[in-house]
Scaffold this motif. Structure first.
Motif, PDB file in Angstrom:
ATOM      1  N   TRP A 148      17.480  76.978  87.868  1.00  0.00           N
ATOM      2  CA  TRP A 148      17.699  75.720  87.148  1.00  0.00           C
ATOM      3  C   TRP A 148      19.078  75.709  86.481  1.00  0.00           C
ATOM      4  O   TRP A 148      19.767  74.685  86.493  1.00  0.00           O
ATOM      5  CB  TRP A 148      16.596  75.478  86.125  1.00  0.00           C
ATOM      6  CG  TRP A 148      15.318  75.061  86.780  1.00  0.00           C
ATOM      7  CD1 TRP A 148      14.249  75.845  87.075  1.00  0.00           C
ATOM      8  CD2 TRP A 148      15.006  73.754  87.269  1.00  0.00           C
ATOM      9  NE1 TRP A 148      13.280  75.097  87.706  1.00  0.00           N
ATOM     10  CE2 TRP A 148      13.720  73.819  87.839  1.00  0.00           C
ATOM     11  CE3 TRP A 148      15.691  72.535  87.278  1.00  0.00           C
ATOM     12  CZ2 TRP A 148      13.104  72.706  88.411  1.00  0.00           C
ATOM     13  CZ3 TRP A 148      15.069  71.430  87.853  1.00  0.00           C
ATOM     14  CH2 TRP A 148      13.797  71.530  88.410  1.00  0.00           C
ATOM     15  N   LEU A 149      19.482  76.824  85.917  1.00  0.00           N
ATOM     16  CA  LEU A 149      20.814  76.904  85.296  1.00  0.00           C
ATOM     17  C   LEU A 149      21.912  76.760  86.349  1.00  0.00           C
ATOM     18  O   LEU A 149      22.929  76.101  86.099  1.00  0.00           O
ATOM     19  CB  LEU A 149      20.966  78.219  84.528  1.00  0.00           C
ATOM     20  CG  LEU A 149      20.120  78.342  83.258  1.00  0.00           C
ATOM     21  CD1 LEU A 149      20.183  79.767  82.711  1.00  0.00           C
ATOM     22  CD2 LEU A 149      20.580  77.332  82.206  1.00  0.00           C
ATOM     23  N   GLN A 150      21.718  77.365  87.519  1.00  0.00           N
ATOM     24  CA  GLN A 150      22.704  77.225  88.594  1.00  0.00           C
ATOM     25  C   GLN A 150      22.847  75.759  89.019  1.00  0.00           C
ATOM     26  O   GLN A 150      23.959  75.255  89.199  1.00  0.00           O
ATOM     27  CB  GLN A 150      22.306  78.075  89.815  1.00  0.00           C
ATOM     28  CG  GLN A 150      22.290  79.557  89.594  1.00  0.00           C
ATOM     29  CD  GLN A 150      23.675  80.166  89.434  1.00  0.00           C
ATOM     30  OE1 GLN A 150      24.697  79.525  89.617  1.00  0.00           O
ATOM     31  NE2 GLN A 150      23.699  81.431  89.063  1.00  0.00           N
ATOM     32  N   LEU A 151      21.715  75.095  89.175  1.00  0.00           N
ATOM     33  CA  LEU A 151      21.753  73.679  89.563  1.00  0.00           C
ATOM     34  C   LEU A 151      22.391  72.823  88.479  1.00  0.00           C
ATOM     35  O   LEU A 151      23.185  71.915  88.778  1.00  0.00           O
ATOM     36  CB  LEU A 151      20.335  73.185  89.876  1.00  0.00           C
ATOM     37  CG  LEU A 151      19.691  73.800  91.118  1.00  0.00           C
ATOM     38  CD1 LEU A 151      18.212  73.431  91.194  1.00  0.00           C
ATOM     39  CD2 LEU A 151      20.429  73.385  92.376  1.00  0.00           C
ATOM     40  N   ALA A 152      22.085  73.101  87.220  1.00  0.00           N
ATOM     41  CA  ALA A 152      22.697  72.363  86.112  1.00  0.00           C
ATOM     42  C   ALA A 152      24.193  72.611  86.069  1.00  0.00           C
ATOM     43  O   ALA A 152      24.991  71.677  85.854  1.00  0.00           O
ATOM     44  CB  ALA A 152      22.045  72.759  84.785  1.00  0.00           C
ATOM     45  N   TYR A 153      24.611  73.842  86.289  1.00  0.00           N
ATOM     46  CA  TYR A 153      26.036  74.177  86.301  1.00  0.00           C
ATOM     47  C   TYR A 153      26.762  73.411  87.411  1.00  0.00           C
ATOM     48  O   TYR A 153      27.821  72.832  87.186  1.00  0.00           O
ATOM     49  CB  TYR A 153      26.207  75.691  86.496  1.00  0.00           C
ATOM     50  CG  TYR A 153      27.650  76.125  86.559  1.00  0.00           C
ATOM     51  CD1 TYR A 153      28.377  76.342  85.392  1.00  0.00           C
ATOM     52  CD2 TYR A 153      28.289  76.322  87.776  1.00  0.00           C
ATOM     53  CE1 TYR A 153      29.697  76.739  85.446  1.00  0.00           C
ATOM     54  CE2 TYR A 153      29.610  76.711  87.849  1.00  0.00           C
ATOM     55  CZ  TYR A 153      30.311  76.924  86.680  1.00  0.00           C
ATOM     56  OH  TYR A 153      31.629  77.305  86.733  1.00  0.00           O
ATOM     57  N   CYS A 154      26.187  73.397  88.601  1.00  0.00           N
ATOM     58  CA  CYS A 154      26.793  72.671  89.719  1.00  0.00           C
ATOM     59  C   CYS A 154      26.922  71.191  89.396  1.00  0.00           C
ATOM     60  O   CYS A 154      27.942  70.560  89.679  1.00  0.00           O
ATOM     61  CB  CYS A 154      25.979  72.858  90.991  1.00  0.00           C
ATOM     62  SG  CYS A 154      26.119  74.517  91.693  1.00  0.00           S
ATOM     63  N   LYS A 155      25.893  70.629  88.791  1.00  0.00           N
ATOM     64  CA  LYS A 155      25.923  69.209  88.422  1.00  0.00           C
ATOM     65  C   LYS A 155      27.016  68.934  87.390  1.00  0.00           C
ATOM     66  O   LYS A 155      27.745  67.947  87.474  1.00  0.00           O
ATOM     67  CB  LYS A 155      24.568  68.759  87.913  1.00  0.00           C
ATOM     68  CG  LYS A 155      24.474  67.277  87.670  1.00  0.00           C
ATOM     69  CD  LYS A 155      23.063  66.845  87.346  1.00  0.00           C
ATOM     70  CE  LYS A 155      23.062  65.334  87.177  1.00  0.00           C
ATOM     71  NZ  LYS A 155      21.736  64.780  87.138  1.00  0.00           N
ATOM     72  N   LEU A 156      27.126  69.805  86.387  1.00  0.00           N
ATOM     73  CA  LEU A 156      28.168  69.652  85.368  1.00  0.00           C
ATOM     74  C   LEU A 156      29.566  69.760  85.988  1.00  0.00           C
ATOM     75  O   LEU A 156      30.471  69.009  85.626  1.00  0.00           O
ATOM     76  CB  LEU A 156      27.999  70.707  84.272  1.00  0.00           C
ATOM     77  CG  LEU A 156      26.878  70.466  83.291  1.00  0.00           C
ATOM     78  CD1 LEU A 156      26.683  71.698  82.398  1.00  0.00           C
ATOM     79  CD2 LEU A 156      27.141  69.237  82.435  1.00  0.00           C
ATOM     80  N   MET A 157      29.749  70.703  86.899  1.00  0.00           N
ATOM     81  CA  MET A 157      31.053  70.874  87.555  1.00  0.00           C
ATOM     82  C   MET A 157      31.411  69.637  88.379  1.00  0.00           C
ATOM     83  O   MET A 157      32.569  69.208  88.382  1.00  0.00           O
ATOM     84  CB  MET A 157      31.043  72.117  88.447  1.00  0.00           C
ATOM     85  CG  MET A 157      30.953  73.419  87.671  1.00  0.00           C
ATOM     86  SD  MET A 157      32.302  73.644  86.491  1.00  0.00           S
ATOM     87  CE  MET A 157      33.656  73.958  87.590  1.00  0.00           C
ATOM     88  N   ARG A 158      30.434  69.065  89.073  1.00  0.00           N
ATOM     89  CA  ARG A 158      30.701  67.853  89.861  1.00  0.00           C
ATOM     90  C   ARG A 158      31.059  66.691  88.942  1.00  0.00           C
ATOM     91  O   ARG A 158      31.936  65.893  89.263  1.00  0.00           O
ATOM     92  CB  ARG A 158      29.492  67.507  90.723  1.00  0.00           C
ATOM     93  CG  ARG A 158      29.462  68.269  92.027  1.00  0.00           C
ATOM     94  CD  ARG A 158      28.471  67.666  93.005  1.00  0.00           C
ATOM     95  NE  ARG A 158      27.114  67.732  92.524  1.00  0.00           N
ATOM     96  CZ  ARG A 158      26.261  68.696  92.791  1.00  0.00           C
ATOM     97  NH1 ARG A 158      26.625  69.693  93.561  1.00  0.00           N
ATOM     98  NH2 ARG A 158      25.041  68.688  92.304  1.00  0.00           N
ATOM     99  N   SER A 159      30.376  66.579  87.817  1.00  0.00           N
ATOM    100  CA  SER A 159      30.656  65.452  86.907  1.00  0.00           C
ATOM    101  C   SER A 159      31.977  65.632  86.176  1.00  0.00           C
ATOM    102  O   SER A 159      32.611  64.660  85.769  1.00  0.00           O
ATOM    103  CB  SER A 159      29.515  65.269  85.903  1.00  0.00           C
ATOM    104  OG  SER A 159      29.470  66.348  85.010  1.00  0.00           O
ATOM    105  N   ALA A 160      32.440  66.885  86.013  1.00  0.00           N
ATOM    106  CA  ALA A 160      33.712  67.141  85.336  1.00  0.00           C
ATOM    107  C   ALA A 160      34.905  66.870  86.239  1.00  0.00           C
ATOM    108  O   ALA A 160      36.013  66.631  85.754  1.00  0.00           O
ATOM    109  CB  ALA A 160      33.754  68.576  84.828  1.00  0.00           C
ATOM    110  N   SER A 161      34.714  66.904  87.537  1.00  0.00           N
ATOM    111  CA  SER A 161      35.860  66.703  88.445  1.00  0.00           C
ATOM    112  C   SER A 161      35.962  65.303  88.973  1.00  0.00           C
ATOM    113  O   SER A 161      35.382  64.388  88.645  1.00  0.00           O
ATOM    114  CB  SER A 161      35.788  67.676  89.604  1.00  0.00           C
ATOM    115  OG  SER A 161      34.554  67.659  90.249  1.00  0.00           O
TER     116      SER A 161
END
Length: 161
Positions: A148-161
């Motif tokens: 779940w943390l990995q998926l949340a991290y990926c989502k945050l990275m996509r939204s930051a770029s």
């Protein structure tokens, strides 16, 4: 008796093709497994926990979720499923989709179906080896939380770029 069961199966299925015999075999194996565990526990003097506390329930839930998904969807466990399924493609992060071949394939490719077996195995583990079972439960729960943390991290990275 067999004729009566076949007639009931035809009446139940109608125009559909549900593998009732296969389901009955799976239910029989499940029931026999639970009965055997109860018998062995009784013969060895093992007793179930007086209660399942909130922490045990959380570990059991996390472990059941992760282990049933790992068994049903993980590419690394596909050799276990291969005799009973057919590869269809990728279905999500580190997961694959498979078409079941027969009732065993349905069981092995369905995390919802495997969850019953996994939770039962965990409960049996609490009777026979509670410390080891809790360690395994904590490990699988940590892996599930990490996912779940990995998926949340990926989502945050996509939204930051």
């Amino acid at each position: 008796m067999t004729e009566m069961l076949e007639k009931a199966g035809r009446a139940y299925n109608g125009e559909h093709d549900l593998p009732l015999r296969g389901y009955a075999r799976i239910l029989t194996v499940y029931g026999a497994t639970v009965a055997a565990a109860i018998a062995v526990a009784a013969l060895t003097g093992r007793r179930p926990p007086i209660r399942v506390g909130p922490m045990d329930l959380l570990l059991m839930a996390g472990c059941t979720h992760k282990l049933s998904r790992r068994l049903a969807k993980d590419p690394v466990t596909s050799p276990i499923r291969a005799p009973f399924t057919r590869f269809e493609g990728h279905s999500g992060p580190s997961e694959i989709d498979e078409e079941p071949r027969g009732t065993m394939g349905e069981l092995l490719a369905c995390p919802f179906c495997l969850a019953q077996w996994t939770a039962t195995g965990y409960a049996i583990g609490l009777v026979f080896a509670p410390r080891l079972t809790r360690l395994a439960g904590a490990t699988m729960t940590a892996v599930a939380a990490s996912d779940w943390l990995q998926l949340a991290y990926c989502k945050l990275m996509r939204s930051a770029s």
